[in-house]
Motif scaffolding. Structure first.
Motif, PDB file in Angstrom:
ATOM      1  N   LEU A 158     -29.389   8.551  39.508  1.00 33.30           N
ATOM      2  CA  LEU A 158     -28.096   9.259  39.409  1.00 33.30           C
ATOM      3  C   LEU A 158     -28.193  10.617  39.953  1.00 33.30           C
ATOM      4  O   LEU A 158     -29.151  11.433  39.564  1.00 33.30           O
ATOM      5  CB  LEU A 158     -27.180   9.317  37.980  1.00 33.30           C
ATOM      6  CG  LEU A 158     -27.218   7.767  37.500  1.00 33.30           C
ATOM      7  CD1 LEU A 158     -26.374   8.258  36.123  1.00 33.30           C
ATOM      8  CD2 LEU A 158     -26.480   6.760  38.185  1.00 33.30           C
ATOM      9  N   ALA A 159     -26.892  11.101  40.639  1.00 32.95           N
ATOM     10  CA  ALA A 159     -27.042  12.260  41.318  1.00 32.95           C
ATOM     11  C   ALA A 159     -26.635  13.207  39.999  1.00 32.95           C
ATOM     12  O   ALA A 159     -26.064  12.718  39.093  1.00 32.95           O
ATOM     13  CB  ALA A 159     -25.976  12.427  42.339  1.00 32.95           C
ATOM     14  N   GLU A 160     -27.210  14.409  40.271  1.00 35.44           N
ATOM     15  CA  GLU A 160     -26.578  15.328  39.055  1.00 35.44           C
ATOM     16  C   GLU A 160     -25.195  15.498  39.137  1.00 35.44           C
ATOM     17  O   GLU A 160     -24.273  15.660  40.183  1.00 35.44           O
ATOM     18  CB  GLU A 160     -27.260  16.711  39.372  1.00 35.44           C
ATOM     19  CG  GLU A 160     -28.660  16.857  39.050  1.00 35.44           C
ATOM     20  CD  GLU A 160     -29.336  18.187  39.000  1.00 35.44           C
ATOM     21  OE1 GLU A 160     -28.629  18.879  38.927  1.00 35.44           O
ATOM     22  OE2 GLU A 160     -30.615  18.209  39.230  1.00 35.44           O
ATOM     23  N   VAL A 161     -24.554  15.607  38.087  1.00 34.49           N
ATOM     24  CA  VAL A 161     -23.125  15.918  37.899  1.00 34.49           C
ATOM     25  C   VAL A 161     -22.779  16.972  36.915  1.00 34.49           C
ATOM     26  O   VAL A 161     -23.661  17.466  35.940  1.00 34.49           O
ATOM     27  CB  VAL A 161     -22.485  14.625  37.282  1.00 34.49           C
ATOM     28  CG1 VAL A 161     -22.452  13.253  38.289  1.00 34.49           C
ATOM     29  CG2 VAL A 161     -23.036  14.386  36.019  1.00 34.49           C
ATOM     30  N   SER A 162     -21.913  17.631  36.997  1.00 36.86           N
ATOM     31  CA  SER A 162     -21.406  19.039  36.009  1.00 36.86           C
ATOM     32  C   SER A 162     -21.275  18.577  34.603  1.00 36.86           C
ATOM     33  O   SER A 162     -21.593  19.414  33.749  1.00 36.86           O
ATOM     34  CB  SER A 162     -20.421  19.786  36.769  1.00 36.86           C
ATOM     35  OG  SER A 162     -19.231  18.931  36.677  1.00 36.86           O
ATOM     36  N   ASP A 163     -20.602  17.379  34.457  1.00 35.25           N
ATOM     37  CA  ASP A 163     -20.397  16.985  33.065  1.00 35.25           C
ATOM     38  C   ASP A 163     -21.088  15.260  32.966  1.00 35.25           C
ATOM     39  O   ASP A 163     -20.098  14.726  32.924  1.00 35.25           O
ATOM     40  CB  ASP A 163     -18.816  16.859  33.004  1.00 35.25           C
ATOM     41  CG  ASP A 163     -18.147  16.738  31.553  1.00 35.25           C
ATOM     42  OD1 ASP A 163     -19.253  16.441  30.745  1.00 35.25           O
ATOM     43  OD2 ASP A 163     -17.227  17.077  31.228  1.00 35.25           O
ATOM     44  N   PRO A 164     -22.177  15.293  32.508  1.00 32.48           N
ATOM     45  CA  PRO A 164     -22.754  14.149  32.168  1.00 32.48           C
ATOM     46  C   PRO A 164     -22.069  13.113  30.989  1.00 32.48           C
ATOM     47  O   PRO A 164     -21.948  12.184  31.098  1.00 32.48           O
ATOM     48  CB  PRO A 164     -24.172  14.414  32.005  1.00 32.48           C
ATOM     49  CG  PRO A 164     -24.320  15.737  31.463  1.00 32.48           C
ATOM     50  CD  PRO A 164     -23.242  16.544  32.337  1.00 32.48           C
ATOM     51  N   VAL A 165     -21.535  14.133  29.992  1.00 32.85           N
ATOM     52  CA  VAL A 165     -20.763  13.375  28.914  1.00 32.85           C
ATOM     53  C   VAL A 165     -19.741  12.632  29.384  1.00 32.85           C
ATOM     54  O   VAL A 165     -19.329  11.710  29.257  1.00 32.85           O
ATOM     55  CB  VAL A 165     -20.593  14.273  27.906  1.00 32.85           C
ATOM     56  CG1 VAL A 165     -19.512  13.695  26.731  1.00 32.85           C
ATOM     57  CG2 VAL A 165     -21.613  15.098  27.359  1.00 32.85           C
ATOM     58  N   TRP A 166     -18.902  13.438  30.301  1.00 34.92           N
ATOM     59  CA  TRP A 166     -17.458  12.604  31.014  1.00 34.92           C
ATOM     60  C   TRP A 166     -18.098  11.339  31.714  1.00 34.92           C
ATOM     61  O   TRP A 166     -17.409  10.409  31.448  1.00 34.92           O
ATOM     62  CB  TRP A 166     -16.875  13.667  31.964  1.00 34.92           C
ATOM     63  CG  TRP A 166     -15.768  13.026  32.771  1.00 34.92           C
ATOM     64  CD1 TRP A 166     -14.448  12.723  32.492  1.00 34.92           C
ATOM     65  CD2 TRP A 166     -15.875  12.230  33.830  1.00 34.92           C
ATOM     66  NE1 TRP A 166     -13.810  12.209  33.362  1.00 34.92           N
ATOM     67  CE2 TRP A 166     -14.916  11.805  34.392  1.00 34.92           C
ATOM     68  CE3 TRP A 166     -17.076  12.085  34.916  1.00 34.92           C
ATOM     69  CZ2 TRP A 166     -14.755  11.195  35.526  1.00 34.92           C
ATOM     70  CZ3 TRP A 166     -16.811  11.266  35.996  1.00 34.92           C
ATOM     71  CH2 TRP A 166     -15.755  11.086  36.271  1.00 34.92           C
ATOM     72  N   GLN A 167     -19.133  11.514  32.554  1.00 32.58           N
ATOM     73  CA  GLN A 167     -19.690  10.542  33.135  1.00 32.58           C
ATOM     74  C   GLN A 167     -20.142   9.032  32.235  1.00 32.58           C
ATOM     75  O   GLN A 167     -19.584   8.011  32.436  1.00 32.58           O
ATOM     76  CB  GLN A 167     -20.783  10.587  34.041  1.00 32.58           C
ATOM     77  CG  GLN A 167     -21.257   9.779  34.884  1.00 32.58           C
ATOM     78  CD  GLN A 167     -22.549  10.096  35.663  1.00 32.58           C
ATOM     79  OE1 GLN A 167     -23.457  10.614  35.171  1.00 32.58           O
ATOM     80  NE2 GLN A 167     -22.643   9.980  36.894  1.00 32.58           N
ATOM     81  N   GLU A 168     -20.721   9.582  30.927  1.00 29.46           N
ATOM     82  CA  GLU A 168     -21.016   8.286  30.211  1.00 29.46           C
ATOM     83  C   GLU A 168     -19.747   7.920  29.342  1.00 29.46           C
ATOM     84  O   GLU A 168     -19.654   6.770  29.193  1.00 29.46           O
ATOM     85  CB  GLU A 168     -21.889   8.974  29.132  1.00 29.46           C
ATOM     86  CG  GLU A 168     -23.097   9.598  29.558  1.00 29.46           C
ATOM     87  CD  GLU A 168     -24.195  10.158  28.567  1.00 29.46           C
ATOM     88  OE1 GLU A 168     -23.628   9.938  27.190  1.00 29.46           O
ATOM     89  OE2 GLU A 168     -25.031  10.823  28.914  1.00 29.46           O
ATOM     90  N   GLU A 169     -18.899   8.773  29.033  1.00 30.95           N
ATOM     91  CA  GLU A 169     -17.597   8.045  28.392  1.00 30.95           C
ATOM     92  C   GLU A 169     -16.653   7.444  29.146  1.00 30.95           C
ATOM     93  O   GLU A 169     -16.053   6.601  28.764  1.00 30.95           O
ATOM     94  CB  GLU A 169     -16.922   9.255  27.580  1.00 30.95           C
ATOM     95  CG  GLU A 169     -17.674  10.144  26.488  1.00 30.95           C
ATOM     96  CD  GLU A 169     -18.058   9.298  25.404  1.00 30.95           C
ATOM     97  OE1 GLU A 169     -17.813   8.093  25.313  1.00 30.95           O
ATOM     98  OE2 GLU A 169     -18.635   9.892  24.506  1.00 30.95           O
ATOM     99  N   THR A 170     -16.592   7.910  30.534  1.00 35.02           N
ATOM    100  CA  THR A 170     -15.803   7.090  31.591  1.00 35.02           C
ATOM    101  C   THR A 170     -16.060   5.591  31.451  1.00 35.02           C
ATOM    102  O   THR A 170     -15.615   4.735  31.723  1.00 35.02           O
ATOM    103  CB  THR A 170     -15.756   7.808  32.754  1.00 35.02           C
ATOM    104  OG1 THR A 170     -15.277   9.145  32.583  1.00 35.02           O
ATOM    105  CG2 THR A 170     -14.755   6.988  33.878  1.00 35.02           C
ATOM    106  N   VAL A 171     -17.491   5.729  31.726  1.00 36.53           N
ATOM    107  CA  VAL A 171     -18.210   4.237  31.832  1.00 36.53           C
ATOM    108  C   VAL A 171     -18.093   3.330  30.809  1.00 36.53           C
ATOM    109  O   VAL A 171     -17.827   2.242  30.896  1.00 36.53           O
ATOM    110  CB  VAL A 171     -19.765   4.481  32.177  1.00 36.53           C
ATOM    111  CG1 VAL A 171     -20.276   2.822  32.316  1.00 36.53           C
ATOM    112  CG2 VAL A 171     -19.878   4.981  33.688  1.00 36.53           C
ATOM    113  N   ALA A 172     -18.216   4.073  29.722  1.00 36.93           N
ATOM    114  CA  ALA A 172     -18.224   3.172  28.087  1.00 36.93           C
ATOM    115  C   ALA A 172     -16.419   2.867  28.183  1.00 36.93           C
ATOM    116  O   ALA A 172     -16.421   1.692  27.902  1.00 36.93           O
ATOM    117  CB  ALA A 172     -18.269   4.395  27.223  1.00 36.93           C
ATOM    118  N   LEU A 173     -15.676   3.653  28.612  1.00 41.80           N
ATOM    119  CA  LEU A 173     -13.963   3.298  28.550  1.00 41.80           C
ATOM    120  C   LEU A 173     -13.847   2.082  29.448  1.00 41.80           C
ATOM    121  O   LEU A 173     -13.028   1.145  29.095  1.00 41.80           O
ATOM    122  CB  LEU A 173     -13.299   4.583  28.802  1.00 41.80           C
ATOM    123  CG  LEU A 173     -11.749   4.140  28.593  1.00 41.80           C
ATOM    124  CD1 LEU A 173     -11.366   3.736  27.357  1.00 41.80           C
ATOM    125  CD2 LEU A 173     -10.959   5.421  29.327  1.00 41.80           C
ATOM    126  N   ALA A 174     -14.671   2.114  30.680  1.00 44.13           N
ATOM    127  CA  ALA A 174     -13.997   1.155  31.668  1.00 44.13           C
ATOM    128  C   ALA A 174     -14.621  -0.354  31.005  1.00 44.13           C
ATOM    129  O   ALA A 174     -13.996  -1.169  31.436  1.00 44.13           O
ATOM    130  CB  ALA A 174     -14.936   1.435  32.889  1.00 44.13           C
TER     131      ALA A 174
END
Length: 209
Positions: A158-174
Motif C-alpha cells: 500500500l502507498a502511504e496515507v495520512s490516515d491509515p485508521v480511516w483507510q482500515e475503517e472504510t474497508v471494514a465498513l464496505a
C-alpha cells in the motif's frame, strides 16, 4: 460397533440435518422469522417434529445454524478467517490478487447469506441471542477487514496515507453485511453490481492516486 455401520449412521444424521437446514432456510426467507415454526420446518423437511427440537432446541438456534452454513458455504466448522479465500486475501503476491480474493469471497458470502441477514435483523429485537450473535459478527468482520488492510500495509503493498485508521475503517465498513443490505434496498443492485462496487471501492481506498 462396526465402522461401516457407524459411517452409515453418521451419513444419515448429516443428511437429516441438511434437510432440516434447507427447509428452515426456505421458510425463514419466504415467511420471515416470526411466522416460521419448528413444526413447519419439520414438516417441510419430512422429519419428525421432535427431531428438530432435539437437534436445535429453539427457533433462534435453528436460524443461527442456517446462517452459519450460509456464511461458510458448507457445514464445516471453520470461521471466515480460516477459509481459503480469506487466506489468499492475506497472502496473495500482489495487491490486485488480494483484493480479488477478498471481493470474490465477500460477494459470494453475501449472495448466499444476504436474505438470511435480513431475517436476523427482523428477529433480533425479540431474540437477544440473535442480536448478540449478529453484533459479534459485525465485530469479527471489522477485525478481519482491518487485518486485511494492516497486513497489506506491512507487506509493502500500500502507498502511504495520512490516515491509515480511516483507510482500515472504510474497508471494514464496505464489507459489512448491513452495507450490502442497504445498497440492495436503496439501489436495487444485484450481486454483480455489488461485486463491482466493492472492488472499485477497495481499489480506490487502498490505492489512491
Amino acid at each position: 460397533m462396526d465402522t461401516s455401520v457407524k459411517g452409515l449412521r453418521a451419513a444419515k444424521v448429516a443428511e437429516t440435518q441438511e434437510r432440516i437446514l434447507d427447509a428452515a432456510r426456505a421458510l425463514f426467507v419466504r415467511d420471515g422469522y416470526h411466522a416460521t415454526t419448528l413444526t413447519a420446518v419439520a414438516e417441510r423437511a419430512k422429519v419428525g417434529h421432535r427431531t428438530v427440537y432435539v437437534r436445535f432446541g429453539t427457533k433462534a438456534a435453528l436460524l443461527r445454524g442456517v446462517v452459519d452454513v450460509a456464511v461458510g458455504g458448507d457445514a464445516e466448522r471453520r470461521t471466515v478467517g480460516e477459509r481459503e479465500w480469506f487466506q489468499v486475501a492475506l497472502t496473495g503476491q500482489a495487491l490486485v490478487d488480494r483484493v480479488d480474493a477478498l471481493v470474490g469471497g465477500t460477494a459470494d458470502l453475501m449472495a448466499r447469506a444476504g436474505d438470511l441477514f435480513e431475517v436476523v435483523l427482523q428477529a433480533q429485537a425479540s431474540e437477544p441471542e440473535l442480536a448478540e450473535a449478529f453484533q459479534a459478527g459485525r465485530a469479527d468482520t471489522r477485525e478481519l477487514l482491518r487485518r486485511f488492510v494492516r497486513t497489506a500495509r506491512a507487506d509493502g503493498l500500500l502507498a502511504e496515507v495520512s490516515d491509515p485508521v480511516w483507510q482500515e475503517e472504510t474497508v471494514a465498513l464496505a464489507g459489512q453485511a448491513e452495507t450490502y443490505l442497504l445498497l440492495r434496498r436503496t439501489t436495487g443492485w444485484g450481486d454483480g453490481e455489488y461485486r463491482d462496487w466493492l472492488r472499485r471501492t477497495l481499489v480506490e481506498v487502498l490505492a489512491p492516486a
